[in-house]
Design an enzyme around this catalytic site. Structure first.
Site, PDB file in Angstrom:
ATOM      1  N   SER A   1       0.833  -1.198   0.000  1.00 18.35           N
ATOM      2  CA  SER A   1       0.000   0.000   0.000  1.00 18.35           C
ATOM      3  C   SER A   1       0.876   1.260   0.000  1.00 18.35           C
ATOM      4  CB  SER A   1      -0.964  -0.033   1.184  1.00 18.35           C
ATOM      5  OG  SER A   1      -1.926   0.971   1.092  1.00 18.35           O
TER       6      SER A   1
ATOM      7  N   ASP B   1      -9.379  -2.240  -6.568  1.00 21.06           N
ATOM      8  CA  ASP B   1      -8.879  -2.003  -5.210  1.00 21.06           C
ATOM      9  C   ASP B   1      -9.574  -0.776  -4.628  1.00 21.06           C
ATOM     10  OD1 ASP B   1      -7.276  -1.288  -2.969  1.00 21.06           O
ATOM     11  OD2 ASP B   1      -5.487  -2.150  -3.897  1.00 21.06           O
TER      12      ASP B   1
ATOM     13  N   HIS C   1      -7.327  -5.430  -1.114  1.00 25.27           N
ATOM     14  CA  HIS C   1      -6.130  -4.640  -0.855  1.00 25.27           C
ATOM     15  C   HIS C   1      -5.164  -5.315   0.121  1.00 25.27           C
ATOM     16  CE1 HIS C   1      -3.908  -0.847  -0.791  1.00 25.27           C
ATOM     17  NE2 HIS C   1      -3.859  -0.934   0.520  1.00 25.27           N
TER      18      HIS C   1
END
Length: 434
Positions: free
Chosen positions: A144, A384, A412
């Protein structure tokens, strides 16, 4: 000084480093970084290459694994793993409502936190790498926001990288915060509608809770005030693999019958507190929009709040006046977070100064990325919730030699939910084995 200890299948070692607060002034103030080294039990760490893990966020310390959980068990087969608490998080010099007043008032706090973006994190990594590897390059795994940092790493210090692995974190190279959120709200709506198709009974449950909170906001433990907008923030759950199910179970028994009528249960409110409080990661809220700031002339200006106005279906009052499903939001931070959460309230003015700040510098070098020669692989999760897939694929095309694995098998949090498989696939791609 280091200390080592064992967990199932791994030997862990605590490590601490000192780096400049401002890498542009290396002789100035120093801050501490903490990292946990993980090596497979029975392996000689001296014979293993390093892999450094950059957690998502911003503002989240490296995940605390027990033994070889998630992807770590696969990683320690090949690597000596460094789980780095990025500056201001975990056991690194903390930056919270309790510690930031040591800096002074809001202006001094904002100036301090301006050094906590991806550019400083990568320079921290380079300082740590020089100390641990003697200058040898290492592999980075970025989840991320950690992928945002990894993309900056490729832009500014590719010589430090043997390979780069990115999961759910290929950022747009040029989108403004406004553009990021204009792409995000339609994704949030799609995730909501998918949830309601799976759990149609939740339409009425969510509306009932929102209507109750509209009349009587609840006070949670520690003084956190739960409003309808705060309740909508639970939509962040919809970005994880089991999040829709978690949200369903949260909603199914929200009310209890009391002598005064039906009230939100203590159990529901306690669970909500766990999901919504920023006490453990305040920098996520304070710096969230700053991770998208790249125009020296343009502040982020509470982009998520401004852009939300263009998507009236997220207006809870409008929804409750009609018969539409309540739409939960996702990874957005709003000014009202700093009014309702006691962990953020003392940082309200600091956050506002950062939202109005100019002078942010670009984080990504397109020319250098176009000439990249570091092996790079990225898992891109289809639709996502947190990172726009179209933005990620556009960036993938801009980084020379990057190989993508686009999948709808995971959300995610794929590197957590399917860690060994996800990491194995990325390693195969950078090693040109598939």
């Amino acid at each position: 000084m280091t200390s080592s200890y064992r967990q199932p299948g791994v030997v862990l070692t605590d490590r601490r480093f000192h780096v400049p607060l401002d890498h542009g002034a290396p002789g100035g103030e120093q801050i501490e970084l903490y990292a946990r080294e993980a090596v497979a039990a029975g392996k000689d760490p001296a014979g293993l290459p390093w892999l450094v893990y950059l957690e998502g966020g911003p503002g989240c310390g490296a995940r605390r694994f027990i033994g070889g959980q998630a992807w770590l068990g696969r990683a320690v087969q090949d690597y000596r793993v460094l789980l780095l608490d990025q500056r201001g998080t975990g056991n690194s010099t903390p930056a919270t409502r309790q510690t930031l007043p040591l800096r002074g008032g809001p202006a001094e706090q904002a100036a301090y936190l301006a050094h906590f973006r991806a550019d400083s994190i990568v320079r921290d990594c380079e300082a740590v790498r020089a100390e641990l590897t003697g200058g040898a390059p290492w592999t980075v795994l970025g989840q991320s926001f950690g992928g945002f940092c990894t993309t900056h790493y490729l832009s500014t210090a590719p010589e430090g990288l043997r390979a780069a692995l990115i999961t759910g974190g290929l950022p747009s190279l040029g989108a403004t915060a406004d553009e990021v959120y204009r792409a995000a709200y339609p994704r949030m709506e799609r995730k909501n509608l998918a949830h309601y198709r799976r759990y149609p009974m939740d339409v009425e449950r969510a509306r009932r809770i929102a209507a109750h909170l509209a009349e009587r906001p609840a006070t949670l433990a520690g003084g956190h005030r739960l409003t309808t907008e705060g309740f909508q923030s639970l939509g962040a759950l919809l970005g994880s693999g089991d999040g829709s199910h978690q949200l369903h179970y949260l909603l199914e028994d929200a009310f209890v019958r009391t002598p005064a009528g039906h009230e939100l249960s203590d159990a529901f409110l306690e669970a909500v507190q766990g999901h919504l409080s920023y006490a453990g990661h305040p920098l996520y809220a304070v710096l969230h929009e700053a991770i998208y700031a790249q125009d020296p002339e343009q502040p982020t200006g509470w982009a998520a709040e401004r852009v939300r106005a263009a998507f009236p279906r997220f207006d809870a009052a409008r929804t409750l006046a009609g018969d539409e499903p309540l739409l939960f939001t996702g990874e957005t931070v709003h000014p009202w977070h700093f009014d309702t959460d006691p962990a953020l309230a003392p940082l309200r003015e600091t956050a506002h100064l950062l939202a109005e700040r100019t002078g942010w510098q670009p984080l990504y070098d397109r020319d250098r990325l176009a000439a990249n020669d570091v092996p790079v692989a990225a898992a891109v999760y289809h639709d996502d919730l947190y990172v726009d897939t179209a933005h990620s694929l556009e960036t993938a095309r801009a980084i020379r030699g990057l190989r993508t694995w686009v999948t709808d098998e995971f959300e995610h949090d794929g590197v957590r939910a399917g860690g060994p498989r996800v990491l194995d696939r990325l390693l195969s791609l950078v090693r040109d084995e598939v």
